[in-house]
Design a protein around this motif. Structure first.
Motif, PDB file in Angstrom:
ATOM      1  N   GLY A   1      56.861  33.102  33.647  1.00  0.00           N
ATOM      2  CA  GLY A   1      57.181  33.847  32.448  1.00  0.00           C
ATOM      3  C   GLY A   1      56.997  35.666  32.803  1.00  0.00           C
ATOM      4  O   GLY A   1      57.195  36.562  32.818  1.00  0.00           O
ATOM      5  N   LEU A   2      55.387  35.534  33.449  1.00  0.00           N
ATOM      6  CA  LEU A   2      54.482  36.935  33.949  1.00  0.00           C
ATOM      7  C   LEU A   2      55.699  37.064  34.887  1.00  0.00           C
ATOM      8  O   LEU A   2      56.518  38.678  35.032  1.00  0.00           O
ATOM      9  CB  LEU A   2      53.370  36.826  34.481  1.00  0.00           C
ATOM     10  N   TYR A   3      56.245  36.780  36.002  1.00  0.00           N
ATOM     11  CA  TYR A   3      57.345  37.281  36.811  1.00  0.00           C
ATOM     12  C   TYR A   3      59.177  37.259  36.379  1.00  0.00           C
ATOM     13  O   TYR A   3      59.475  38.461  36.777  1.00  0.00           O
ATOM     14  CB  TYR A   3      57.099  36.423  37.894  1.00  0.00           C
ATOM     15  N   ASP A   4      58.879  36.617  35.244  1.00  0.00           N
ATOM     16  CA  ASP A   4      60.470  36.418  34.931  1.00  0.00           C
ATOM     17  C   ASP A   4      60.064  37.798  34.178  1.00  0.00           C
ATOM     18  O   ASP A   4      61.688  38.976  34.356  1.00  0.00           O
ATOM     19  CB  ASP A   4      60.586  35.528  33.364  1.00  0.00           C
ATOM     20  N   ASP A   5      59.914  37.746  33.091  1.00  0.00           N
ATOM     21  CA  ASP A   5      59.240  39.642  32.404  1.00  0.00           C
ATOM     22  C   ASP A   5      59.261  40.532  33.031  1.00  0.00           C
ATOM     23  O   ASP A   5      59.775  41.809  32.731  1.00  0.00           O
ATOM     24  CB  ASP A   5      58.654  38.903  31.449  1.00  0.00           C
ATOM     25  N   THR A   6      58.227  40.254  34.363  1.00  0.00           N
ATOM     26  CA  THR A   6      57.992  41.480  35.243  1.00  0.00           C
ATOM     27  C   THR A   6      59.962  42.141  35.930  1.00  0.00           C
ATOM     28  O   THR A   6      60.125  43.709  35.989  1.00  0.00           O
ATOM     29  CB  THR A   6      57.057  41.152  36.310  1.00  0.00           C
ATOM     30  N   VAL A   7      60.325  41.157  36.469  1.00  0.00           N
ATOM     31  CA  VAL A   7      61.128  41.539  37.563  1.00  0.00           C
ATOM     32  C   VAL A   7      62.266  41.972  35.680  1.00  0.00           C
ATOM     33  O   VAL A   7      63.234  43.469  36.307  1.00  0.00           O
ATOM     34  CB  VAL A   7      61.846  39.946  38.372  1.00  0.00           C
TER      35      VAL A   7
END
Lengths: 452, 301
Positions: B287-293
């Motif tokens: 979720g961290l990178y899903d949301d970051t992107v």
């Protein structure tokens, strides 16, 4: 950066990450191959990204390439084993209404280094701290202080046995006693200029042990720390004495924890016993003379302390609040020698018993990044003092010394602090003192870790 | 009297005795390593995290609760590169737990397993809060998470050999899922390549290196130093002169400086989760990178 340089590195990393290669069976070997393959892929992707970044940087010239400093080989740097060194530079300007030479706390036996310091511009103690692991069993720490009168003193010099089992932390040498809350903190970490009156009156500013300490941390999620100390007992309220064994002993217990993400706290109870011999101070007797008094016996100091800190969601960058207070009680029993300023050259010794107490309460509020304001109130109670056979010559009135301080400080980084403080100090009857200080604290060198 | 003392002693012994089947106790300094330890350790580990995503990881206090948790830890997971220099050494010194001291197998520093960026050629505090080992915010590049995962699984197997095979198989599965996810994020983030941004703190060089984003300036005049009006004015001039797309900050950072710039330079202010838990969407590492992107792509518009 090129592939030939990175590939062996990746391999070494992959191998180093696998501790039991000897025991590897086929599936593990396959896993290792898989790891190396994924590592290689990751590196190739990374190199590609770096190359693209480099191109972009060259094109715009606004983006410097990542700086990778060459690591010198350890053999070329024998100094790498040097301890971490840090320095603390301190000084102040003091504007005092009353002559600090005549500072005294009325109704209390004096000792140690107390008082507001000198008037005008002052260089305060410059501290040199060095610390390092000694070997796999010990760590060592030295804090020396250079004073403005060209003296060097050892503030702390202790070893810690780091390999102790079962949550034990043995410490030995010279160290700030673990009693109370403020005592273990260095003055440069205090939130106000000068120690609270209770620390001045009962501990001579702070209590330093030359001896041993054993601390134990309970193996549960609730913080419980229990400690015991034995030492030479030379510091006030004790005195230097010749003898085997410990002349001072201390016990303390601290508990603490968090309440949600925003609050944390610590509270404790401590007890210190010292055995002074011929501890001298001057005090006005009923005839108005400055009499020389000398005490020998036992001195028991008990402290209850608490500190509570708040920061919104635990992030103290913008705002925070700290509330802290300590109650100190000292009971002394023994003999008191009374010499009316050498009148007839006679000293009279009698039984002496006193129970005196004091407390302080302080709050420090960080109202915006880098700026804090604080208020502290100190109060002492002369309590009950029984002069025994000397009661005809000595008595105490009901005067209660007190002081209120207000400070504002600016902390542009965690390495520097400039503070302005105003104190109204009433330690002598009818002679209130208005004290104004501007103080600086600069920390250089190794980034030390801070106590709670 | 004696029986009472004995009873009390028995009670104390019960209270302090470790449970019969103890999971490996892990204390992570920051949420991303806590999440990674949970991914790799599964039900064989108990993870506790010293900070939340809303705390500045540079400024944490050596709180009593942390000392108590370090006392019972079998493994301390830190970022290293001096990120925790202000508090972790004090916690470990006071915790009386020889297992997790620096240099022991129970002490793991993630930064040792990734190539570091921004190693300063000159060490001087006049440059702000610089780190001799390089920029410590390595978790903003997911490929670093993959590297640390490999090393961490090996370390878990070393500290807890009985479950070594379990950790390795979980790591292998995680690595598969992770490399697929990284490929997906890279594809999604392709439009970001070459985008010019301004950041609050130098917290994202690894992210930018990964996605090919270019940094035009920082709101902090020096790392760790609060933004000043004069510096912000200069950054505003940069933002107006160049095609800057957005101003980026970590979720824990004060939003005033980036809002100020966003309004005046007519760019988007973007808060990135920075770590697990930083935003509602960043519930775990994926979720961290899903949301970051997702947030970066929104910032482009």
């Amino acid at each position: 950066m090129n592939r030939t340089l990175l590939a062996p590195f990746a391999l070494a990393l992959a191998l180093g990450a696998i501790p039991h290669a000897r025991a590897a069976n086929d599936t593990e070997l396959a896993a290792i191959r898989e790891q190396i393959r994924s590592l290689r892929q990751a590196y190739e992707a990374r190199i590609e990204a770096l190359e693209q970044r480099l191109k972009a940087a060259e094109a715009t010239a606004s983006q410097p390439a990542p700086q990778v400093a060459a690591r010198p080989s350890p053999a070329a740097r024998p100094n790498l084993f040097n301890p971490a060194i840090s320095l603390v530079l301190q000084g102040n300007y003091a504007n005092l209404r009353r002559d600090p030479e005549k500072y005294a706390i009325h109704g209390f036996a004096q000792g140690g280094e107390i008082g507001p310091g000198k008037r005008g511009f002052n260089l305060a103690e410059s501290e040199i701290a060095m610390s390092a692991s000694v070997d796999d069993k010990f760590a060592g720490n030295l804090i020396a202080s250079l004073t403005s009168d060209e003296k060097v003193s050892v503030e702390e010099a202790y070893g810690i046995y780091t390999a102790a089992p079962a949550g034990l932390v043995p410490k030995f040498g010279r160290f700030f006693s673990g009693i109370g809350y403020l005592n273990e903190l260095h003055p440069h970490a205090w939130d106000f200029h000068g120690a609270p009156l209770a620390y001045e009156a009962f501990l001579g500013g702070k209590y330093v042990q030359d001896g041993v300490q054993m601390k134990w941390i309970a193996p549960i999620d609730q913080f419980i720390e229990i400690g015991a100390e034995a030492g030479s007992g030379e510091g006030f309220p004790g005195t230097a004495r010749s003898g085997n064994g410990a002349a001072s002993a201390a016990l303390f217990a601290h508990v603490g924890g968090d309440v949600g993400d925003s609050h944390s706290w610590r509270a404790g109870l401590s007890w210190l016993r010292a055995r002074p011999q011929d501890r001298q101070w001057t005090q006005a007797d009923l005839a108005g003379n400055d009499a020389l008094l000398s005490f020998g016996g036992t001195s028991d100091v008990s402290i209850a302390d608490f500190v509570w800190k708040w920061a919104p969601r635990g992030n103290a960058r913008a705002t925070s609040f700290k509330l802290q207070g300590e109650y100190v009680r000292r009971r002394e029993r023994g003999d008191l020698a009374y010499d009316a300023n050498g009148a007839l050259g006679l000293a009279r010794t009698g039984v002496y018993e006193s129970t005196q107490s004091g407390w302080y309460l302080q709050g420090v509020w960080q109202f915006m990044p880098t700026w804090r304001a604080g208020l502290r109130h100190d109060r002492l109670s002369t309590g009950t003092v029984d002069y025994g056979d000397n009661a005809a010559s000595l008595a105490l009135d009901g005067f209660s010394p007190k002081r209120t301080s207000f400070m504002v400080d600016w902390t542009p980084s965690e390495f520097s602090r400039v503070r302005a403080q105003y104190s109204r100090s009433e330690t002598l009857p009818g002679l209130p003192d208005n004290q104004f200080f501007v103080q600086y604290i600069l920390t250089l060198g190794a980034h030390g870790a801070h106590r709670y | 009297m004696t029986t009472r003392v004995l009873r009390l002693a028995a009670l104390l012994a019960l209270a302090f005795a470790p449970p019969a089947i103890a999971a490996l106790n892990i204390l992570a300094t920051v949420p991303e390593w806590g999440a990674l330890a949970a991914e790799l350790g599964g039900d064989k580990v108990t993870v506790s995290v010293a900070t939340t995503a809303m705390q500045d990881p540079h400024h944490v206090e050596a709180r009593p609760s942390l000392i108590a948790r370090a006392r019972g830890a079998d493994l301390v997971l830190a970022t290293g590169a001096e990120l925790e220099a202000g508090w972790l050494p004090m916690v470990l010194q006071q915790a009386g737990n020889a297992k997790v001291r620096e240099g022991q197998p129970g002490h793991f520093e993630a930064a040792a397993f990734v190539p570091m960026l921004e190693k300063p050629a000159r060490l001087d505090r006049a440059e702000g809060d610089v780190h001799a080992s390089g920029n410590p915010h390595i978790q903003t590049d997911p490929r670093n998470i993959g590297r640390v995962a490999t090393a961490l699984a090996a370390r878990l197997a070393e500290v807890d050999p009985a479950n070594a095979a379990y950790y390795r198989s979980r790591q292998a599965r995680f690595a598969d899922r992770w490399s697929a996810a990284v490929a997906r994020w890279e594809k999604e983030a392709a439009p970001l390549r070459g985008a010019l941004v301004i950041v609050h703190h130098k917290a994202f060089p690894y992210l930018f290196g990964w996605l090919g984003i270019r940094e035009a300036g920082t709101l902090e005049p020096r790392p760790g130093v609060e933004p000043t009006t004069s510096h912000l004015t200069r950054v505003l001039a940069t933002a107006k002169a160049q095609p800057v797309k957005m101003v980026i900050r970590a979720a824990y950072q004060d939003d005033r400086a980036s809002q100020w710039l966003a309004e005046r330079a007519k760019v988007n202010a973007v808060a990135l989760p920075f770590t697990v838990g930083g935003t509602p969407g960043a519930g775990d590492l994926f979720g961290l990178y899903d949301d970051t992107v997702r947030r970066l792509l929104q910032g482009l518009q």
